[in-house]
Motif scaffolding. Structure first.
Motif, short mmCIF file in Angstrom:
data_model
loop_
_atom_site.label_atom_id
_atom_site.label_comp_id
_atom_site.label_asym_id
_atom_site.label_seq_id
_atom_site.Cartn_x
_atom_site.Cartn_y
_atom_site.Cartn_z
N VAL A 18 23.79 37.89 -6.61
CA VAL A 18 24.89 38.85 -6.37
C VAL A 18 24.58 39.69 -5.14
N ARG A 19 23.35 40.17 -5.04
CA ARG A 19 22.98 41.01 -3.89
C ARG A 19 23.14 40.22 -2.59
N ALA A 20 22.76 38.96 -2.58
CA ALA A 20 22.88 38.13 -1.38
C ALA A 20 24.34 37.97 -0.96
N HIS A 21 25.25 37.98 -1.94
CA HIS A 21 26.66 37.75 -1.63
C HIS A 21 27.49 39.03 -1.56
N ASP A 30 35.40 41.42 -4.61
CA ASP A 30 35.44 41.42 -6.08
C ASP A 30 34.03 41.50 -6.66
N LEU A 31 33.11 40.79 -6.03
CA LEU A 31 31.72 40.81 -6.49
C LEU A 31 31.12 42.20 -6.27
N GLU A 37 30.53 48.27 -11.16
CA GLU A 37 30.77 48.48 -12.59
C GLU A 37 29.49 48.26 -13.39
N LEU A 38 28.75 47.23 -13.04
CA LEU A 38 27.51 46.94 -13.76
C LEU A 38 26.45 48.00 -13.52
N LEU A 39 26.42 48.55 -12.30
CA LEU A 39 25.47 49.63 -12.02
C LEU A 39 25.71 50.81 -12.95
N LEU A 40 26.98 51.10 -13.22
CA LEU A 40 27.32 52.24 -14.08
C LEU A 40 27.17 51.91 -15.56
N GLY A 41 27.34 50.64 -15.93
CA GLY A 41 27.39 50.30 -17.34
C GLY A 41 26.18 49.61 -17.93
#
Length: 112
Positions: A18-21, A30-31, A37-41
């Motif tokens: 994910v970080r690479a993209h 979108d990614l 969202e994932l950072l917060l959740g």
């Protein structure tokens, strides 16, 4: 490898992808939103994201937990397509047990 460390290993690989993209001019919007969202959740995601893993591995092995067949280990290869940011990902059975499970899965799918 126990379940927790296996989960973290798979998560680290996914986060590195994910970080690479999500970096640079070709970032997938979108990614990027999903990563936010994932950072917060997710505490796990936030912790692993902070380690800055970056990988754009065009091949490797991954594990899937299928609800009927259990754990499947599959090899994958990523092929870049002409349109920026698009990839074709091909999965193949990593061993005989995965091959047998995929054969069973195709039989189950044909029966539906």
């Amino acid at each position: 490898m126990d379940g927790g460390s296996r989960r973290e290993s798979v998560a680290t690989e996914a986060i590195a992808f994910v970080r690479a993209h999500t970096a640079g001019d070709g970032a997938d919007r979108d990614l990027c939103e999903l990563a936010g969202e994932l950072l917060l959740g997710s505490e796990l995601f936030a912790r692993l994201w902070a380690e800055h893993p970056v990988r754009n591995r065009p091949f490797g092995t991954t594990r899937f937990a299928h609800p009927q067949l259990g754990e499947l280990t599959l090899d994958y290869e990523m092929l870049a397509l002409p349109d920026p940011g698009q990839w074709l990902v091909v999965h193949t059975a990593a061993d005989d047990s995965a091959r047998t499970a995929l054969d069973l899965l195709s039989t189950l799918a044909a029966a539906c």
